[in-house]
Design an enzyme around this catalytic site. Structure first.
Site, PDB file in Angstrom:
ATOM      1  N   ARG A  13     -52.398 -89.610 -37.900  1.00  0.00           N
ATOM      2  CA  ARG A  13     -52.533 -89.120 -36.533  1.00  0.00           C
ATOM      3  C   ARG A  13     -51.747 -87.815 -36.411  1.00  0.00           C
ATOM      4  O   ARG A  13     -50.581 -87.749 -36.799  1.00  0.00           O
ATOM      5  CB  ARG A  13     -51.963 -90.132 -35.560  1.00  0.00           C
ATOM      6  CG  ARG A  13     -51.960 -89.593 -34.154  1.00  0.00           C
ATOM      7  CD  ARG A  13     -51.302 -90.549 -33.205  1.00  0.00           C
ATOM      8  NE  ARG A  13     -51.371 -90.007 -31.856  1.00  0.00           N
ATOM      9  CZ  ARG A  13     -50.373 -90.084 -30.979  1.00  0.00           C
ATOM     10  NH1 ARG A  13     -49.244 -90.683 -31.305  1.00  0.00           N
ATOM     11  NH2 ARG A  13     -50.515 -89.575 -29.777  1.00  0.00           N
ATOM     12  N   HIS A  67     -54.833 -87.925 -26.264  1.00  0.00           N
ATOM     13  CA  HIS A  67     -55.396 -89.290 -26.342  1.00  0.00           C
ATOM     14  C   HIS A  67     -56.850 -89.256 -26.801  1.00  0.00           C
ATOM     15  O   HIS A  67     -57.625 -90.169 -26.510  1.00  0.00           O
ATOM     16  CB  HIS A  67     -55.387 -90.006 -24.966  1.00  0.00           C
ATOM     17  CG  HIS A  67     -54.038 -90.373 -24.443  1.00  0.00           C
ATOM     18  ND1 HIS A  67     -53.735 -90.345 -23.099  1.00  0.00           N
ATOM     19  CD2 HIS A  67     -52.916 -90.795 -25.056  1.00  0.00           C
ATOM     20  CE1 HIS A  67     -52.486 -90.729 -22.917  1.00  0.00           C
ATOM     21  NE2 HIS A  67     -51.954 -91.000 -24.092  1.00  0.00           N
ATOM     22  N   ARG A  71     -43.712 -89.484 -16.515  1.00  0.00           N
ATOM     23  CA  ARG A  71     -44.175 -88.108 -16.294  1.00  0.00           C
ATOM     24  C   ARG A  71     -44.871 -87.982 -14.943  1.00  0.00           C
ATOM     25  O   ARG A  71     -45.588 -88.885 -14.522  1.00  0.00           O
ATOM     26  CB  ARG A  71     -45.165 -87.694 -17.392  1.00  0.00           C
ATOM     27  CG  ARG A  71     -44.505 -87.402 -18.704  1.00  0.00           C
ATOM     28  CD  ARG A  71     -45.550 -87.086 -19.777  1.00  0.00           C
ATOM     29  NE  ARG A  71     -45.429 -87.999 -20.885  1.00  0.00           N
ATOM     30  CZ  ARG A  71     -46.408 -88.300 -21.726  1.00  0.00           C
ATOM     31  NH1 ARG A  71     -47.602 -87.765 -21.581  1.00  0.00           N
ATOM     32  NH2 ARG A  71     -46.197 -89.135 -22.707  1.00  0.00           N
ATOM     33  N   GLU A 108     -56.849 -97.224 -31.440  1.00  0.00           N
ATOM     34  CA  GLU A 108     -56.742 -95.884 -32.012  1.00  0.00           C
ATOM     35  C   GLU A 108     -56.665 -95.917 -33.542  1.00  0.00           C
ATOM     36  O   GLU A 108     -57.216 -95.056 -34.214  1.00  0.00           O
ATOM     37  CB  GLU A 108     -55.528 -95.165 -31.411  1.00  0.00           C
ATOM     38  CG  GLU A 108     -55.766 -94.844 -29.939  1.00  0.00           C
ATOM     39  CD  GLU A 108     -54.523 -94.387 -29.196  1.00  0.00           C
ATOM     40  OE1 GLU A 108     -53.800 -95.259 -28.670  1.00  0.00           O
ATOM     41  OE2 GLU A 108     -54.277 -93.177 -29.141  1.00  0.00           O
ATOM     42  N   ASN A 163     -49.129 -93.336 -38.219  1.00  0.00           N
ATOM     43  CA  ASN A 163     -48.823 -92.623 -36.983  1.00  0.00           C
ATOM     44  C   ASN A 163     -47.326 -92.358 -37.005  1.00  0.00           C
ATOM     45  O   ASN A 163     -46.520 -93.224 -36.674  1.00  0.00           O
ATOM     46  CB  ASN A 163     -49.230 -93.495 -35.789  1.00  0.00           C
ATOM     47  CG  ASN A 163     -48.944 -92.830 -34.464  1.00  0.00           C
ATOM     48  OD1 ASN A 163     -48.311 -91.760 -34.416  1.00  0.00           O
ATOM     49  ND2 ASN A 163     -49.382 -93.436 -33.387  1.00  0.00           N
TER      50      ASN A 163
END
Ligand code: ADP
Length: 389
Positions: free
Chosen positions: A80, A169, A231, A371, A8
């Site tokens: 990823r 995601h 955010r 993940e 990743n």
């Protein structure tokens, strides 16, 4: 044994995990052999000058635990990739052409895709002999119907600039929705319907009907939807115009405001939910409002996705906040008996597995996400199909 390296690659860090996985079709039996993060890539004074140096550092760390990155035992590398645009709705074997197409998607993810590509390039140079697979954050959401993926703006403008809901995601939503579906009691004929709430520093919700994603809260970018650490999630787009006209803020300033100085941080000065909840417990009104806004938004999405799905079998909480904050789970789902959602207070406090009451029609569960494992599975799936096909 099959060994898969998952990479990743971000702009300043490279996370890796080496997994030993059972042969297809039983890749569930995965064992983590090594994992780590190389940080401060390209920062001033850092010994890690670029992504090439970062991969060298990974090779050194793996060598230290007795595994050569040049080992013939390594079967594949899974990468990823944040944005697959409309091109990629499945994990994909990386070729020169695929790498070029990922590069062409950079305008949709200017911060992420270049860093992901940097990881792909150095890994392909290191092991050109190995199959390498790109697993896209957007891919799981490729099944979202047009009615949910389309923004109600001028069609020609939207099409010309690729403006639609992509969602992110996806690897986590895929993994968690599948795990959660196993917990369903008596699903309908199409398979279990699941609402996944992925609550980490970034946060997103998805509605999954019989294994297919039908709605998600992030959109063209990961800014839309839930309240996050820094955010804003949903705001009236009119706010942007207002800030531009009235406060003279430019586009970069507004971008910075909504992505880096909003969410929990903007509301109360802390973006870490643990800190927010400590302040809530101490009766701090700013932290209380931030927490209330966070949970209210989440509850609103649960209601919306309930309606989108028609019936819900399982609601799954995941990510650092979803897995650890009993207060967020409680405030989000309390008083929803009318919808068949009843939490069990003790189970929620314990926060493992099923947390709904026995008489709750909708099951509620804490499902830790993984993940890297999901990327390894999908990587293995692609190379097995390639081998067999
Ligand atoms: P990322 O999205 O970066 O992978 P994580 O999934 O690790 O992030 O989630 C990070 C968030 O989880 C932070 O807001 C952190 O405060 C929160 N978190 C971790 N542990 C707890 C806890 N025990 N209680 C409440 N929040 C927690």
């Amino acid at each position: 044994m099959t060994h898969i390296l998952v990479i990743n690659s971000g702009s300043s860090s490279l996370k890796y995990r080496l997994l030993s996985v059972g042969a297809w079709p039983a890749p569930q039996a995965a064992v983590r052999l090594a994992s780590g993060t190389v940080e401060r890539i390209g920062e001033p004074g850092s010994p890690v000058a670029d992504h090439g140096a970062a991969l060298d550092a990974v090779a050194a760390e793996l060598a230290a635990v007795g595994f050569g990155l040049d080992s013939p035992e390594l079967t594949a590398i899974g990468h990823r990739v944040v944005h697959g645009g409309r091109d990629f709705t499945e994990p994909t074997l990386i070729t020169d052409e695929v790498a070029e197409r990922i590069e062409r998607l950079i305008p949709l993810a200017p911060l992420h895709n270049p860093a992901n590509l940097a990881g792909i390039e150095v890994a392909r140079r290191f092991r050109p002999d190995l199959p390498q697979v790109a697993v896209f954050d957007t891919a799981f959401h490729g099944t979202i119907p047009a009615a949910a993926a389309t923004y109600a703006i001028d069609r020609e403008t939207a099409e010309r600039h690729g403006v639609r809901r992509y969602g992110f995601h996806g690897t986590s939503h895929a993994y968690v929705s599948r795990e959660a579906a196993e917990l369903a009691d008596r699903p309908g004929p199409g398979g279990p319907n699941v609402i996944v709430l992925h609550l980490g520093n970034g946060a997103s919700a998805s509605a999954v009907a019989g294994g297919r994603c039908v709605e998600t809260s992030m959109g063209l970018t990961p800014l839309e939807g839930l309240v996050m650490g820094t955010r804003s999630g949903d705001v009236d787009p009119g706010v942007l115009m207002h800030l531009h006209r009235e406060a003279g803020m430019g586009i970069e300033q507004i971008d910075e405001l909504l992505n880096r100085r909003s969410g929990l941080l903007g509301l109360c000065g802390d973006n870490d939910m643990r800190a927010v909840e400590r302040r809530v417990a101490a009766g701090d009104p700013e932290a209380e409002l931030a927490h209330a806004v966070y949970c209210h938004r989440l509850r609103k999405y649960v209601g919306a996705y309930y309606a989108v799905l028609g019936t819900v079998d399982v609601i799954a909480f995941t990510g650092g906040i979803g897995e650890n904050s009993s207060l967020v789970r409680e405030r989000t789902l309390s008083g929803l008996d009318g919808l068949g959602i009843v939490l069990d207070a003790d189970r929620n406090a314990a926060g493992k597995g099923l947390i709904s009451a026995d008489d709750s029609r909708v099951r509620v569960a804490v499902v830790p996400t993984d993940e890297e494992l999901e990327i390894a599975r999908q990587t293995l799936d692609v190379i097995s199909r390639t081998d067999r096909g």
